[in-house]
Scaffold this active site. Structure first.
Site, PDB file in Angstrom:
ATOM      1  CG  ASN A   9       1.388   4.164 -22.039  1.00 34.32           C
ATOM      2  OD1 ASN A   9       0.887   4.591 -23.083  1.00 34.32           O
ATOM      3  ND2 ASN A   9       0.898   3.129 -21.379  1.00 34.32           N
ATOM      4  CE  LYS A  11      -1.488   4.507 -19.152  1.00 34.56           C
ATOM      5  NZ  LYS A  11      -2.059   3.976 -17.930  1.00 34.56           N
ATOM      6  CG  HIS A  95      -0.466  -1.011 -21.019  1.00 39.28           C
ATOM      7  ND1 HIS A  95      -1.666  -0.840 -20.371  1.00 39.28           N
ATOM      8  CD2 HIS A  95       0.425  -0.212 -20.399  1.00 39.28           C
ATOM      9  CE1 HIS A  95      -1.493   0.057 -19.393  1.00 39.28           C
ATOM     10  NE2 HIS A  95      -0.237   0.447 -19.398  1.00 39.28           N
ATOM     11  CD  GLU A  97      -4.339   1.576 -19.314  1.00 40.26           C
ATOM     12  OE1 GLU A  97      -3.967   2.164 -20.344  1.00 40.26           O
ATOM     13  OE2 GLU A  97      -4.096   2.000 -18.159  1.00 40.26           O
ATOM     14  CD  GLU A 165       2.952  -0.488 -16.834  1.00 33.61           C
ATOM     15  OE1 GLU A 165       3.402   0.641 -16.743  1.00 33.61           O
ATOM     16  OE2 GLU A 165       1.978  -0.780 -17.553  1.00 33.61           O
ATOM     17  N   GLY A 171      -2.537   4.254 -12.676  1.00 30.13           N
ATOM     18  CA  GLY A 171      -3.490   5.356 -12.688  1.00 30.13           C
ATOM     19  C   GLY A 171      -4.277   5.507 -11.398  1.00 30.13           C
ATOM     20  CB  SER A 209       0.890   5.517  -9.319  1.00 29.01           C
ATOM     21  OG  SER A 209      -0.449   5.247  -9.697  1.00 29.01           O
TER      22      SER A 209
HETATM   23  P1  PGA Z   1       0.357   5.471 -14.620  1.00 23.19           P
HETATM   24  O1  PGA Z   1       0.366   4.472 -15.881  1.00 23.19           O
HETATM   25  O2  PGA Z   1       1.758   6.017 -14.497  1.00 23.19           O
HETATM   26  O3  PGA Z   1      -0.651   6.527 -14.966  1.00 23.19           O
HETATM   27  O4  PGA Z   1      -0.031   4.664 -13.438  1.00 23.19           O
HETATM   28  C1  PGA Z   1       1.455   3.630 -16.120  1.00 23.19           C
HETATM   29  C2  PGA Z   1       1.157   2.742 -17.301  1.00 23.19           C
HETATM   30  O5  PGA Z   1       0.015   2.291 -17.442  1.00 23.19           O
HETATM   31  O6  PGA Z   1       2.050   2.459 -18.112  1.00 23.19           O
END
Ligand code: PGA
Length: 249
Positions: A9, A11, A95, A97, A165, A171, A209
């Site tokens: 992803n 983003k 997601h 976000e 998640e 993140g 992460s």
């Molecule tokens: P991250 O993001 O690996 O940077 O924690 C994962 C995601 O949001 O899909």
């Protein structure tokens, strides 16, 4: 057991030049990791470019979002039909976000996921609790309710992928413990069993992460069907190391 899926992803990151280089490096490296399912989900304006690079190889293309409706007056949005026409196999829906930044609730996520299914895409449906919800002991109930609310009626495990998640692990460099991941994946599968006939075959990814240093432990858990990778997917070396830790089919 089906192959694990390692999905990147990206983003809101990458510009054309870097995206092309990253896609080429992943494609090159992933050819060596035959048997693992790999997907790249770039920002929508880069789908054509990245899709062109991936078109000859085993790495699939995915979108990061789609609109709930088939087409129409929705400025700035992307239809599932267009994603499919651009060669996408997957699309991330729900997601955290998007739930946070765009106010997407379970009903919206369910409609988007249904639209993706209608266009023949494989949704990667994201669910996960906040730190507050985990600390108050509600994590499993919250995640179960999200799955119930976001899963279109009649959807089967053969058609979609679920990604667990935990919001507090995205993140942040913090990952859920192996025990927490195993317990939550088992809980998700129990919830899914009441919603779909083939829940035993549901691929449940972990995201939050995931990096080279923890990928083997997480992907080694019996009920983990793969990983959704944000930050570590932006560096070919890191992403390929995660692919290298995945189980082939
Ligand atoms: P991250 O993001 O690996 O940077 O924690 C994962 C995601 O949001 O899909």
């Amino acid at each position: 057991m089906p192959a694990q899926l390692i999905a990147a992803n990206w983003k809101m990151n990458m510009l054309p030049q870097g995206a092309a280089a990253l896609a080429e490096a992943v494609l090159h490296g992933a050819r060596a990791a035959a048997g693992v399912d790999v997907a790249l989900c770039p920002p929508a304006p880069l789908l054509g470019l990245v899709g062109g690079i991936l078109s000859t190889g085993p790495v699939a293309l995915g979108g990061q979002d789609c609109h709930a409706e088939a087409s129409g007056a929705h400025t700035g949005d992307t239809s599932a039909e267009l994603l499919a026409a651009l060669g996408c196999r997957y699309v991330i829906t729900g997601h955290s976000e998007r739930r946070a930044d765009h106010g997407e609730d379970d009903g919206t996520v369910r409609a988007k996921t249904a639209q993706a299914l209608a266009q023949g895409l494989t949704p990667i449906l994201c669910i996960g609790e906040t730190l507050e919800q985990r600390d108050s002991g509600d994590a499993e109930a919250v995640v179960a309710a999200q799955l119930q609310g976001s899963l279109p009626e009649g959807a089967t495990a053969a058609q979609l992928v679920v990604a667990y998640e935990p919001v507090w692990a995205i993140g942040t460099g913090r990952t859920a413990s192996e025990e927490d991941i195993a317990a939550m994946h088992a809980a998700i599968r129990r919830t899914a069993a009441a919603l779909m006939p083939d829940a035993a075959a549901l691929r449940i990814l972990y995201g939050g992460s995931v990096k080279p240093g923890n990928a083997a432990a997480i992907l080694g858990l019996a009920d983990v069907g793969g990983a959704l990778v944000g930050g570590a997917s932006l560096k070919a070396e890191d992403f390929l190391a995660i692919i290298g830790a995945a189980r082939a089919g």
